[in-house]
Scaffold this motif. Structure first.
Motif, PDB file in Angstrom:
ATOM      1  N   MET A   1     -27.875  -1.496  21.218  1.00 60.53           N
ATOM      2  CA  MET A   1     -28.041  -1.594  22.644  1.00 60.53           C
ATOM      3  C   MET A   1     -28.071  -3.069  23.040  1.00 60.53           C
ATOM      4  N   SER A   2     -27.567  -3.381  24.210  1.00 63.30           N
ATOM      5  CA  SER A   2     -27.490  -4.743  24.711  1.00 63.30           C
ATOM      6  C   SER A   2     -28.868  -5.378  24.821  1.00 63.30           C
ATOM      7  N   PRO A   3     -28.994  -6.658  24.427  1.00 64.03           N
ATOM      8  CA  PRO A   3     -30.282  -7.329  24.561  1.00 64.03           C
ATOM      9  C   PRO A   3     -30.648  -7.590  26.025  1.00 64.03           C
ATOM     10  N   ARG A   4     -29.719  -7.366  26.934  1.00 62.78           N
ATOM     11  CA  ARG A   4     -29.975  -7.626  28.349  1.00 62.78           C
ATOM     12  C   ARG A   4     -30.178  -6.329  29.145  1.00 62.78           C
ATOM     13  N   ARG A   5     -30.537  -5.266  28.495  1.00 61.45           N
ATOM     14  CA  ARG A   5     -30.711  -3.994  29.197  1.00 61.45           C
ATOM     15  C   ARG A   5     -31.838  -4.062  30.223  1.00 61.45           C
ATOM     16  N   ARG A   6     -32.071  -2.969  30.883  1.00 56.79           N
ATOM     17  CA  ARG A   6     -33.076  -2.882  31.933  1.00 56.79           C
ATOM     18  C   ARG A   6     -34.470  -3.247  31.425  1.00 56.79           C
ATOM     19  N   ALA A   7     -35.311  -3.712  32.368  1.00 55.14           N
ATOM     20  CA  ALA A   7     -36.659  -4.129  31.999  1.00 55.14           C
ATOM     21  C   ALA A   7     -37.652  -3.739  33.081  1.00 55.14           C
ATOM     22  N   ALA A   8     -38.888  -3.557  32.655  1.00 53.53           N
ATOM     23  CA  ALA A   8     -40.001  -3.315  33.574  1.00 53.53           C
ATOM     24  C   ALA A   8     -41.164  -4.195  33.137  1.00 53.53           C
ATOM     25  N   ILE A   9     -41.822  -4.800  34.115  1.00 57.51           N
ATOM     26  CA  ILE A   9     -42.980  -5.649  33.857  1.00 57.51           C
ATOM     27  C   ILE A   9     -44.209  -4.924  34.394  1.00 57.51           C
ATOM     28  N   LEU A  10     -45.188  -4.718  33.505  1.00 55.35           N
ATOM     29  CA  LEU A  10     -46.409  -4.007  33.875  1.00 55.35           C
ATOM     30  C   LEU A  10     -47.528  -5.013  34.136  1.00 55.35           C
ATOM     31  N   LEU A  11     -48.052  -4.984  35.356  1.00 57.94           N
ATOM     32  CA  LEU A  11     -49.032  -5.961  35.802  1.00 57.94           C
ATOM     33  C   LEU A  11     -50.389  -5.305  35.985  1.00 57.94           C
ATOM     34  N   HIS A  27     -45.608   3.095  31.671  1.00 58.08           N
ATOM     35  CA  HIS A  27     -44.999   2.443  30.503  1.00 58.08           C
ATOM     36  C   HIS A  27     -44.158   3.461  29.729  1.00 58.08           C
ATOM     37  N   VAL A  28     -44.746   4.604  29.431  1.00 67.13           N
ATOM     38  CA  VAL A  28     -44.040   5.662  28.693  1.00 67.13           C
ATOM     39  C   VAL A  28     -42.850   6.169  29.504  1.00 67.13           C
ATOM     40  N   ALA A  29     -43.041   6.332  30.811  1.00 64.53           N
ATOM     41  CA  ALA A  29     -41.960   6.843  31.666  1.00 64.53           C
ATOM     42  C   ALA A  29     -40.743   5.922  31.650  1.00 64.53           C
ATOM     43  N   VAL A  30     -40.964   4.614  31.757  1.00 62.40           N
ATOM     44  CA  VAL A  30     -39.812   3.712  31.757  1.00 62.40           C
ATOM     45  C   VAL A  30     -39.210   3.576  30.370  1.00 62.40           C
ATOM     46  N   GLN A  31     -40.048   3.552  29.333  1.00 62.71           N
ATOM     47  CA  GLN A  31     -39.507   3.470  27.974  1.00 62.71           C
ATOM     48  C   GLN A  31     -38.667   4.696  27.646  1.00 62.71           C
ATOM     49  N   SER A  32     -39.058   5.867  28.117  1.00 57.45           N
ATOM     50  CA  SER A  32     -38.283   7.079  27.834  1.00 57.45           C
ATOM     51  C   SER A  32     -36.925   7.052  28.525  1.00 57.45           C
ATOM     52  N   ARG A  33     -36.739   6.108  29.426  1.00 61.92           N
ATOM     53  CA  ARG A  33     -35.458   5.936  30.108  1.00 61.92           C
ATOM     54  C   ARG A  33     -34.681   4.753  29.523  1.00 61.92           C
ATOM     55  N   GLY A  34     -35.084   4.295  28.338  1.00 64.16           N
ATOM     56  CA  GLY A  34     -34.377   3.216  27.653  1.00 64.16           C
ATOM     57  C   GLY A  34     -34.654   1.837  28.195  1.00 64.16           C
ATOM     58  N   ARG A  36     -36.765  -1.695  28.448  1.00 65.83           N
ATOM     59  CA  ARG A  36     -37.685  -2.593  27.752  1.00 65.83           C
ATOM     60  C   ARG A  36     -38.886  -2.843  28.658  1.00 65.83           C
ATOM     61  N   THR A  37     -40.060  -2.851  28.080  1.00 65.07           N
ATOM     62  CA  THR A  37     -41.255  -3.083  28.876  1.00 65.07           C
ATOM     63  C   THR A  37     -41.923  -4.384  28.464  1.00 65.07           C
ATOM     64  N   PHE A  38     -42.513  -5.011  29.436  1.00 66.60           N
ATOM     65  CA  PHE A  38     -43.243  -6.247  29.235  1.00 66.60           C
ATOM     66  C   PHE A  38     -44.643  -6.064  29.810  1.00 66.60           C
ATOM     67  N   PRO A  39     -45.561  -5.526  28.995  1.00 69.71           N
ATOM     68  CA  PRO A  39     -46.939  -5.365  29.466  1.00 69.71           C
ATOM     69  C   PRO A  39     -47.642  -6.729  29.504  1.00 69.71           C
ATOM     70  N   VAL A  40     -48.255  -7.021  30.615  1.00 72.52           N
ATOM     71  CA  VAL A  40     -48.897  -8.313  30.825  1.00 72.52           C
ATOM     72  C   VAL A  40     -50.400  -8.195  30.587  1.00 72.52           C
ATOM     73  N   THR A  41     -50.930  -9.202  29.930  1.00 69.70           N
ATOM     74  CA  THR A  41     -52.376  -9.351  29.796  1.00 69.70           C
ATOM     75  C   THR A  41     -52.725 -10.672  30.451  1.00 69.70           C
TER      76      THR A  41
END
Length: 188
Positions: A1-11, A27-34, A36-41
């Motif tokens: 899969m492309s390294p530039r695929r869709r992303a979601a940032i969790l704030l 997080h699970v919902a977006v990951q199940s749609r392929g 990439r997630t970026f959970p923020v701390t």
């Protein structure tokens, strides 16, 4: 899969991390749609919410740093809880879709940023949350999930815990519907 695929940032919120149920299920919902997630701390200053503009500036700086580090094919989705919704200005300026849980609708800079947004966004709030303003929410977007009796933590206080779990189910359905019809519609 492309390294530039869709992303979601969790704030996260001030006292609500990405492991909290609203963000965890998203997080699970977006990951199940392929996606990439970026959970923020983060560790916001303790008095951050006392000055709405300072809060917006701090959150915006944090989110902008993250956006500058990731590459995607589509605009990333922002998913924020409470203090995380102060990133609405970043979303509006960059044309990013968003899901805002228990948005801080009592803070003028947050509301003004949401008014400027051209990208779709979902607002999720509880009728017993003092920061939830249902009429204002409806004036900002047509994508609304209001949970009757839920507080700022999306709990139905004084009721069996199973009722809060059912409320979470209502929210998850709204999130998945928003993802599938507005953010990443499936083409058949």
């Amino acid at each position: 899969m492309s390294p530039r695929r869709r992303a979601a940032i969790l704030l996260p919120g001030r006292n609500y991390g990405v492991q909290g149920p609203l963000l965890m299920f998203s997080h699970v919902a977006v990951q199940s749609r392929g996606v990439r997630t970026f959970p923020v701390t983060w560790s916001p200053p303790s008095n951050l919410t006392e000055d709405p503009q300072r809060m917006v500036d701090w959150v915006s700086d944090e989110v902008t740093k993250i956006l500058n580090k990731i590459e995607t094919d589509d605009p990333p989705l922002l998913i924020g809880k409470a203090v995380g919704t102060a990133a609405a200005g970043v979303a509006a300026s960059a044309g990013l879709p968003a899901i805002w849980f228990t948005p801080l609708l009592h803070h003028y800079p947050v509301v003004q940023a949401m008014r400027r947004s051209a990208a779709p966004f979902l607002l999720v709030g509880g009728s017993d949350d003092p920061y939830w303003k249902p009429e204002l929410a409806k004036s900002l977007t047509s994508f609304i999930c209001e949970v009757k009796g839920a507080d700022h933590g999306m709990f139905l206080r004084g009721r069996p815990l199973a009722d809060s779990a059912m409320a979470l189910s209502q929210v998850v359905k709204a999130v998945e519907s928003f993802l599938d019809t507005e953010v990443w519609p499936r083409h058949g």
